[in-house]
Motif scaffolding. Structure first.
Motif, PDB file in Angstrom:
ATOM      1  N   GLU A  97       0.844  -1.193   0.000  1.00 22.72           N
ATOM      2  CA  GLU A  97       0.000   0.000   0.000  1.00 22.72           C
ATOM      3  C   GLU A  97       0.879   1.242   0.000  1.00 22.72           C
ATOM      4  OE1 GLU A  97      -2.798  -0.051   3.166  1.00 22.72           O
ATOM      5  OE2 GLU A  97      -3.576  -2.051   2.701  1.00 22.72           O
ATOM      6  N   LEU A  98       0.608   2.148  -0.919  1.00 27.62           N
ATOM      7  CA  LEU A  98       1.369   3.402  -1.042  1.00 27.62           C
ATOM      8  C   LEU A  98       0.382   4.549  -1.195  1.00 27.62           C
ATOM      9  CD1 LEU A  98       3.968   5.040  -1.368  1.00 27.62           C
ATOM     10  CD2 LEU A  98       3.954   4.444  -3.803  1.00 27.62           C
ATOM     11  N   ASN A  99       0.420   5.506  -0.251  1.00 26.55           N
ATOM     12  CA  ASN A  99      -0.486   6.656  -0.258  1.00 26.55           C
ATOM     13  C   ASN A  99       0.334   7.924  -0.376  1.00 26.55           C
ATOM     14  OD1 ASN A  99      -2.428   8.604   0.113  1.00 26.55           O
ATOM     15  ND2 ASN A  99      -3.419   7.581   1.831  1.00 26.55           N
ATOM     16  N   LEU A 100       0.183   8.630  -1.508  1.00 28.52           N
ATOM     17  CA  LEU A 100       0.894   9.886  -1.772  1.00 28.52           C
ATOM     18  C   LEU A 100      -0.102  10.994  -2.096  1.00 28.52           C
ATOM     19  CD1 LEU A 100       3.698   8.332  -3.986  1.00 28.52           C
ATOM     20  CD2 LEU A 100       4.028   9.292  -1.711  1.00 28.52           C
ATOM     21  N   ALA A 101      -1.312  10.902  -1.573  1.00 27.18           N
ATOM     22  CA  ALA A 101      -2.353  11.882  -1.891  1.00 27.18           C
ATOM     23  C   ALA A 101      -2.005  13.253  -1.329  1.00 27.18           C
ATOM     24  CB  ALA A 101      -3.691  11.410  -1.327  1.00 27.18           C
ATOM     25  N   SER A 102      -2.545  14.289  -1.973  1.00 24.59           N
ATOM     26  CA  SER A 102      -2.444  15.682  -1.497  1.00 24.59           C
ATOM     27  C   SER A 102      -0.989  16.104  -1.313  1.00 24.59           C
ATOM     28  CB  SER A 102      -3.237  15.859  -0.191  1.00 24.59           C
ATOM     29  OG  SER A 102      -4.593  15.581  -0.386  1.00 24.59           O
ATOM     30  N   ASN A 103      -0.190  15.893  -2.342  1.00 20.71           N
ATOM     31  CA  ASN A 103       1.157  16.435  -2.409  1.00 20.71           C
ATOM     32  C   ASN A 103       1.231  17.364  -3.615  1.00 20.71           C
ATOM     33  OD1 ASN A 103       3.301  15.297  -0.373  1.00 20.71           O
ATOM     34  ND2 ASN A 103       1.903  13.590  -0.783  1.00 20.71           N
ATOM     35  N   ARG A 104       2.430  17.582  -4.123  1.00 19.58           N
ATOM     36  CA  ARG A 104       2.623  18.442  -5.301  1.00 19.58           C
ATOM     37  C   ARG A 104       3.354  17.696  -6.406  1.00 19.58           C
ATOM     38  NH1 ARG A 104       4.540  24.077  -2.227  1.00 19.58           N
ATOM     39  NH2 ARG A 104       2.659  24.304  -0.943  1.00 19.58           N
ATOM     40  N   LEU A 105       3.134  16.402  -6.492  1.00 22.79           N
ATOM     41  CA  LEU A 105       3.829  15.577  -7.472  1.00 22.79           C
ATOM     42  C   LEU A 105       3.435  15.976  -8.895  1.00 22.79           C
ATOM     43  CD1 LEU A 105       3.419  12.098  -5.737  1.00 22.79           C
ATOM     44  CD2 LEU A 105       5.469  13.533  -5.789  1.00 22.79           C
TER      45      LEU A 105
END
Length: 913
Positions: free
Chosen positions: A224-232
């Motif tokens: 599981e990988l969660n990178l939500a709500s960044n600036r990617l």
């Protein structure tokens, strides 16, 4: 000991001093039997938890050697906290789980406050068995150096801190399977992160990441990988090498494309790409059922698709989604679209600011000093404060405020009211429907201040020139004002409001069936108080009357004279001209006007009472106690027409007396609830004054509060029969224990409103006041003999630790998303209420169902809350152990069910948390 301490190191001296200070203050209630439950030591909810732990260490309590789970509060004194932590390796050598969280305290808006923890002592690396470390909701700016030395660490929780980077040494944790660092300030990730070959779950959402290192593809076990709500803005191709990946969350970033290899990950079950800038998506992902792509400009032209060569590319406006723990955001000259956690939306156009500006917001609970209401206005929302105040934008900013529309909308309108130049004014407002019962109030604002949504009578206005003009009411076509030429030398702004009057109100008040009244007219203006020439006002005659049939001696024109706010009969001072349907008269000053038809001669005082009656709301007061926890009391002030439906919804979980008799209150009127006859509010609250809960009534908001009550009386002998009384106005210095005198008086202006009984039942068995963290709760018996049982006290303990993670837990428990939205709306100003309502409503539905406790543990683990899941397991293990001991004491075989009513035939004894 003081002499010995003089020769010790400062850290050791602080420990010994704290232990010495605590020794005298600790009584039997602080002893090991109360604090220690099996191998778990919970001190996060106790005041002076570090002092208590140091006292146990100084007493060399043997049970400390068996402790595997420790909970401390991050809100302790920083120096004392460091000294206490330094002692852990020696005093708790078998420690496996350390929870050192902030967030137990909240500000006035209910947001969790960060703890004071900013560092860890180096000696903490001596905890050889530590597998779980939770440092969430603290003030860490860098990762403590001792953490990468904890070789057995399997779960590391760092959410809601102030970390701007993670060290390369983090890659030296060979056993790490779960890492959570959400809601920080991370801008880059260490390349050594890819060395964590055992890592299975990684949550880095709500940070400032704009790129990922290619080495992230080395996380061979990552599921599981969660990178939500960044600036990617892009993703490395190495992500396609995460062959164990099942869940990939990338929503609310700036992604323009994704690697095509993601479509070939063999185990991927969910890919969330919502709210990005994706225009081209690999066909394999476009048609996949597990991919979510809402909020992307798919298939749209790229920014430079039709631009001539040399045309500069204008970047797309950023979009921000703020979470509940953030109260500020940055706006650049490029503009942005922002959605706040409280449901407010802001649109900053390009060029709104010349330089970057930090915007802060706060949602205030409504109270009279923050809510300017006219005599016939109603409040529809809380009070939003946006800072910096008064700074003018170069372009107007769009503002959307969410509210629930009122039922009665005829001849009324909704506006956004704001403070500007030390005076309140109404902005031009447009309504946009989000759902059948939810609307947006949209307006444009030139600068920031306080904002609220108000329902008011329809307002019509015009600019009166020297040449004169005509102003008509849009809600009442028969109401007109004619300004003759020469009425003013300079143009004036004039505003008109008309209030409808019910046909039954006046006859009931006067006791006269033939009495009637016209609509109520309010006129206001800017400039000098008087006009140079008389202005003609036209009002419709009271209903049922015509100019040919009425008796003129019964017709009264009433005028509300400021500032005394009295109503005067001015019929003899004006010339009333009557037509078949209308009455016309001339005035030079503006205020309130009202046309009455009655046989009464002195109507001034009656008009004041009638005007107050128009603004009064008929309400009932309720006081209900939760069925499974009588010490939790729900207090609410309800409009009379909503009482039955509300009680039908509440009585599944609450019980209590019948609602109070109908009482009348004004919009924005203060009142308070005082618990009497031996019952008191259990804890300090920001809305309490000397133990009395303060309310402000607003007819379209939820006037609801849930409080915990306690008593100093002995409940082991008998139940405590108390009461809660409601009083008007400010809290006086003394509230009488008995309200009999006020009850007998029953005058409209009496301070007493109602009294409702409250009963705290007699405690059973050996329970006593203060047991179970101050709560005496009946067993809930959630679960079964195979997986174990949980009490309501256990569930309260779980609810107190979930915080903002509760929606994820709810979804994993199987609650539909629609129910989550309902809970958020119903308890929108109370995070604790949201959590408790979700958890206990689920538990009540699961009561008696097999596997319920296992489902809860699984939901906690899937929501990245293994710390709480481990606590639940420890409680279950303790309950099972007590159950087996009980069987042995009664000499019953494990398979013997025992006779009916025997201890072996009862449910396993749940452990108290």
């Amino acid at each position: 000991m003081a002499a010995v301490a003089e020769g010790l190191e400062p850290e050791t001296a602080a420990v010994e001093d704290a232990a010495r200070d605590a020794t005298d203050a600790v009584d039997a209630g602080l002893g090991a039997p109360l604090l220690l439950v099996g191998n778990r030591l919970s001190l996060d909810l106790y005041p002076r938890g570090c002092h208590r732990l140091l006292h146990l260490c100084a007493q060399q309590v043997r049970q400390l050697l068996e402790v595997e789970f420790l909970q401390l509060s991050g809100h302790e004194d920083p120096q004392l906290l460091q000294a206490t932590l330094a002692r852990l390796p020696r005093s708790l050598p078998r420690l496996r789980s350390l929870v050192l969280k902030g967030g137990q305290h909240r500000d006035a808006l209910g947001a969790c406050l960060r703890g004071s923890l900013a560092a860890l002592p180096a000696s903490l690396s001596g905890l050889a068995h530590l597998a779980h470390l939770d440092l969430s909701f603290n003030s860490l700016e860098t990762l403590p150096a001792c953490i990468p030395q904890l070789c057995g660490l399997g779960a590391l929780l760092l959410s809601h801190n102030c970390l701007s980077e993670l060290p390369e040494a983090l890659g030296a944790l060979p056993a790490l399977t779960f890492l959570a660092a959400t809601h920080n300030r991370l801008q880059t990730l260490p390349t050594a992160l890819g060395s964590l070959s055992t890592l299975q779950r990684l949550d880095l959402s709500e940070n400032l990441l704009d790129a990922l290192p290619p080495e992230i593809g080395g996380l061979s076990s990552l599921a599981e990988l969660n990178l939500a709500s960044n600036r990617l803005q892009g993703l490395p191709a190495s992500l396609a090498g995460l062959r164990s990946l099942r869940l990939l969350v990338l929503h609310s970033n700036l992604l323009a494309s994704v690697p095509a290899g993601l479509a070939h990950l063999p185990l991927l079950a969910r890919l969330d790409l919502r709210d990005n800038r994706l225009r081209d998506v690999p066909p394999e992902l476009l048609d996949a059922p597990f991919v979510r792509l809402q909020g992307n400009p798919l298939g749209g032209p790229s920014p430079d698709a039709h631009s001539p060569p040399g045309t500069p590319v204008v970047p797309e406006m950023p979009r921000l989604l703020l979470t509940s723990d953030l109260d500020s955001f940055a706006v650049t000259p490029l503009g942005c679209s922002v959605t706040l956690a409280c449901g407010v939306r802001l649109q900053f156009p390009v060029g709104a600011t010349a330089t970057p500006v930090t915007i802060r917001y706060r949602l205030w609970l409504p109270e009279p000093r923050l809510v300017p209401l006219g005599p016939h206005d109603s409040l529809l929302s809380g009070v939003l404060e946006l800072q910096p105040h008064g700074v003018a934008f170069q372009k107007e900013v769009g503002l959307w405020l969410l509210f629930v529309p009122p039922r009665a909308r005829r001849c009324r309108e909704v506006v956004v009211r704001t403070l500007s130049d030390n005076s309140w004014s109404d902005l031009e407002t447009h309504l946009e429907e989000e759902a059948p019962k939810r609307l947006w109030a949209r307006c444009q604002v030139p600068h920031f201040s306080w904002f609220l949504v108000v329902s008011r009578p329809v307002s019509d206005s015009c600019l009166v020139p020297p040449e004169g003009t005509l102003l008509c009411s849009s809600g009442h076509p028969g109401v007109k004002v004619t300004f003759p030429p020469g009425a003013t030398e300079e143009p004036r702004h004039v505003r008109m409001q008309v209030v409808r009057v019910g046909s039954r109100e006046l006859p009931a008040l006067l006791g006269e069936p033939e009495a009637a009244a016209s609509p109520l007219l309010y006129l206001s203006q800017s400039g000098p108080p008087s006009f140079l020439r008389p202005v003609t006002v036209q009002l419709p005659l009271p209903p049922g009357l015509t100019g040919l049939s009425l008796d003129r001696s019964h017709l009264h024109l009433l005028y509300r004279a400021p500032p005394a706010a009295t109503w005067d009969d001015i019929t003899a001072q004006v010339a009333l001209e009557l037509t078949h349907l209308y009455a016309r008269f001339q005035v030079t000053r503006f205020s309130w006007y009202w046309l009455w038809y009655t046989t009464k001669s002195c109507v001034g005082g009656l008009a004041r009472k009638a005007w107050e009656r128009l603004r009064l709301h008929r309400v009932n007061l309720i006081a209900l106690q939760r069925r499974r926890d009588p010490e939790q009391v729900l207090l609410q002030c309800l409009p009379r027409n909503k009482v039955d439906s509300t009680l039908r919804r509440l009585l599944e979980r609450y019980r209590g007396p019948e609602p109070s008799d109908t009482v009348e209150v004004f919009e924005g009127e203060k009142f308070f609830a005082a618990f009497e006859r031996g019952i008191n509010v259990d804890a300090d609250r920001p809305d309490c004054v000397e133990g009395r809960v303060c309310f402000v009534f607003y007819s379209h908001l939820k006037n609801l509060k849930e409080v915990y009550v306690t008593t100093a009386l002995d409940r082991r002998a008998q139940a405590v029969r108390g009461q809660v009384s409601f009083y008007r106005g400010e809290v006086p210095e003394e509230v009488p224990e008995e309200a009999e005198a006020a009850r007998r008086k029953r005058a409209a202006d009496a301070p007493w409103m109602a009294t409702l009984p409250i009963k705290l039942p007699r405690l059973r068995g050996s329970e006593g006041p203060g047991q179970g963290a101050g709560l005496s709760l009946a067993p809930l018996n959630l679960g079964d003999a195979e997986t174990g049982f949980l009490t309501q006290s256990n569930l309260l303990n779980v609810a107190g630790r979930l915080g903002p993670d509760w929606p994820a837990v709810a979804l994993h428990l199987g609650l539909p998303y629609r129910e989550l939205q309902r809970i958020r709306h119903e308890f929108r100003d109370d995070l604790d209420g949201q959590i408790r309502h979700m958890l206990f409503s689920w538990a009540e539905r699961q009561a008696g169902q097999p596997g319920a406790v296992g489902l809860l543990v699984q939901a906690l683990e899937r929501s990245d809350r293994r710390d709480v899941a481990e606590e639940v397991r420890a409680v279950l293990e303790l309950g099972r152990r007590k159950y087996q001991e009980g069987i042995q004491r009664t000499s019953l075989a494990p398979g013997d069910p025992g006779p009916p009513g025997s201890s072996a035939s009862q449910s396993p004894e749940p452990a108290q948390a």
